[in-house]
Design a protein around this motif. Structure first.
Motif, PDB file in Angstrom:
ATOM      1  N   ALA A  18     -12.129  26.444 -12.003  1.00 20.38           N
ATOM      2  CA  ALA A  18     -11.266  25.915 -10.944  1.00 20.38           C
ATOM      3  C   ALA A  18     -11.787  26.403  -9.608  1.00 20.38           C
ATOM      4  O   ALA A  18     -12.144  27.567  -9.457  1.00 20.38           O
ATOM      5  N   GLU A  20     -11.680  25.047  -5.074  1.00 18.86           N
ATOM      6  CA  GLU A  20     -10.854  24.346  -4.087  1.00 18.86           C
ATOM      7  C   GLU A  20     -10.879  22.831  -4.250  1.00 18.86           C
ATOM      8  O   GLU A  20      -9.974  22.132  -3.800  1.00 18.86           O
ATOM      9  N   ALA A  96      -6.683  18.473  -8.501  1.00 19.08           N
ATOM     10  CA  ALA A  96      -5.926  19.702  -8.242  1.00 19.08           C
ATOM     11  C   ALA A  96      -4.538  19.427  -7.673  1.00 19.08           C
ATOM     12  O   ALA A  96      -3.649  20.272  -7.769  1.00 19.08           O
ATOM     13  N   SER A  97      -4.314  18.236  -7.094  1.00 23.24           N
ATOM     14  CA  SER A  97      -2.995  17.923  -6.538  1.00 23.24           C
ATOM     15  C   SER A  97      -2.041  17.316  -7.576  1.00 23.24           C
ATOM     16  O   SER A  97      -0.862  17.152  -7.308  1.00 23.24           O
ATOM     17  N   ASP A  98      -2.545  17.000  -8.760  1.00 21.99           N
ATOM     18  CA  ASP A  98      -1.723  16.424  -9.827  1.00 21.99           C
ATOM     19  C   ASP A  98      -0.781  17.503 -10.373  1.00 21.99           C
ATOM     20  O   ASP A  98      -1.234  18.564 -10.803  1.00 21.99           O
ATOM     21  N   PRO A  99       0.537  17.264 -10.375  1.00 20.69           N
ATOM     22  CA  PRO A  99       1.476  18.268 -10.882  1.00 20.69           C
ATOM     23  C   PRO A  99       1.215  18.684 -12.335  1.00 20.69           C
ATOM     24  O   PRO A  99       1.421  19.842 -12.693  1.00 20.69           O
ATOM     25  N   VAL A 101      -1.728  18.849 -13.763  1.00 21.47           N
ATOM     26  CA  VAL A 101      -2.883  19.752 -13.702  1.00 21.47           C
ATOM     27  C   VAL A 101      -2.439  21.111 -13.170  1.00 21.47           C
ATOM     28  O   VAL A 101      -2.813  22.150 -13.722  1.00 21.47           O
ATOM     29  N   GLN A 102      -1.611  21.117 -12.120  1.00 22.84           N
ATOM     30  CA  GLN A 102      -1.119  22.384 -11.563  1.00 22.84           C
ATOM     31  C   GLN A 102      -0.347  23.194 -12.608  1.00 22.84           C
ATOM     32  O   GLN A 102      -0.419  24.410 -12.629  1.00 22.84           O
ATOM     33  N   ARG A 103       0.346  22.487 -13.490  1.00 20.77           N
ATOM     34  CA  ARG A 103       1.131  23.140 -14.536  1.00 20.77           C
ATOM     35  C   ARG A 103       0.247  23.815 -15.584  1.00 20.77           C
ATOM     36  O   ARG A 103       0.600  24.856 -16.129  1.00 20.77           O
ATOM     37  N   VAL A 105      -3.242  24.651 -15.179  1.00 22.15           N
ATOM     38  CA  VAL A 105      -4.369  25.458 -14.703  1.00 22.15           C
ATOM     39  C   VAL A 105      -4.199  26.947 -15.015  1.00 22.15           C
ATOM     40  O   VAL A 105      -5.128  27.576 -15.535  1.00 22.15           O
TER      41      VAL A 105
END
Length: 195
Positions: A18, A20, A96-99, A101-103, A105
């Motif tokens: 991961a 930026e 990276a802005s997909d919720p 994906v954020q969940r 990572v």
């Protein structure tokens, strides 16, 4: 819910990075010429070329545990699947802005969600039922998805048992047909010698 004849194989570690710009996931969903124990029912080897036809025709999503919304897919160009001499390689850069994906990572970084898997149906296969347990050689598959998974266990054991039972029935049918053809040929040969 998956169709009853779709099999899943998993347990191959993925490389997850991961930064930026996003979350890069790469690895092998399947490895060629390596024998796997399928729930104690049979052993399985996937041959090089098994995914060639599927990669040219199927739209394949990248999922979490073979379920939910796709994180990437081949049709949109966000998932790259290739077959090389080692196996079925996957490469994707998740948004990276997909919720979703954020969940996942943090779980991926910790190694809680770090194994690759694939869902498939064997369309061309050979069975060697003379060994214990039998050996299935998969020559061609229909590919349904590739996934990052939490549980590396084989969860298709009831499907695997049905696959084995069907292969044994087909083997018996082929054996009986060959025996009938042999008896018929012997009878014709005896008949020709009599006349």
């Amino acid at each position: 819910m998956p169709k009853p004849d779709i099999e899943k194989r998993s347990g191959i570690p993925a490389e997850i990075r991961a930064d930026e710009t996003g979350v890069k996931v790469s690895g092998y969903a399947a490895v060629f010429n390596q024998e796997a124990d399928i729930g104690g029912y049979f052993r399985e080897v996937i041959l090089p070329g098994a995914f060639r036809k599927a990669l040219g025709s199927n739209d394949v999503p990248f999922l979490i545990n073979h379920a939910g919304l796709p994180l990437a897919r081949t049709r949109s160009g966000t998932l790259k699947l290739t077959e090389d001499s080692h196996g079925l390689k996957i490469e994707t850069e998740l948004d990276a802005s997909d919720p979703d994906v954020q969940r996942i990572v943090p779980k991926m970084k910790r190694g809680d969600l770090d194994k690759m898997s694939f869902a498939f149906r064997a369309t061309v296969q050979r069975w060697d039922d003379t060994q214990d347990p039998p050996l299935r050689t998969v020559e061609e598959v229909e590919l349904f998805d590739v996934s990052v998974v939490t549980d590396p266990a084989y969860d298709g054991t009831s499907i695997a048992l049905r696959s084995l039972d069907e292969a044994r029935k087909e083997g018996r049918r082929q054996h009986n047909a060959a025996a009938f053809a042999r008896r018929k040929a012997e009878a014709e040969a005896r008949f020709r010698n009599i006349i």
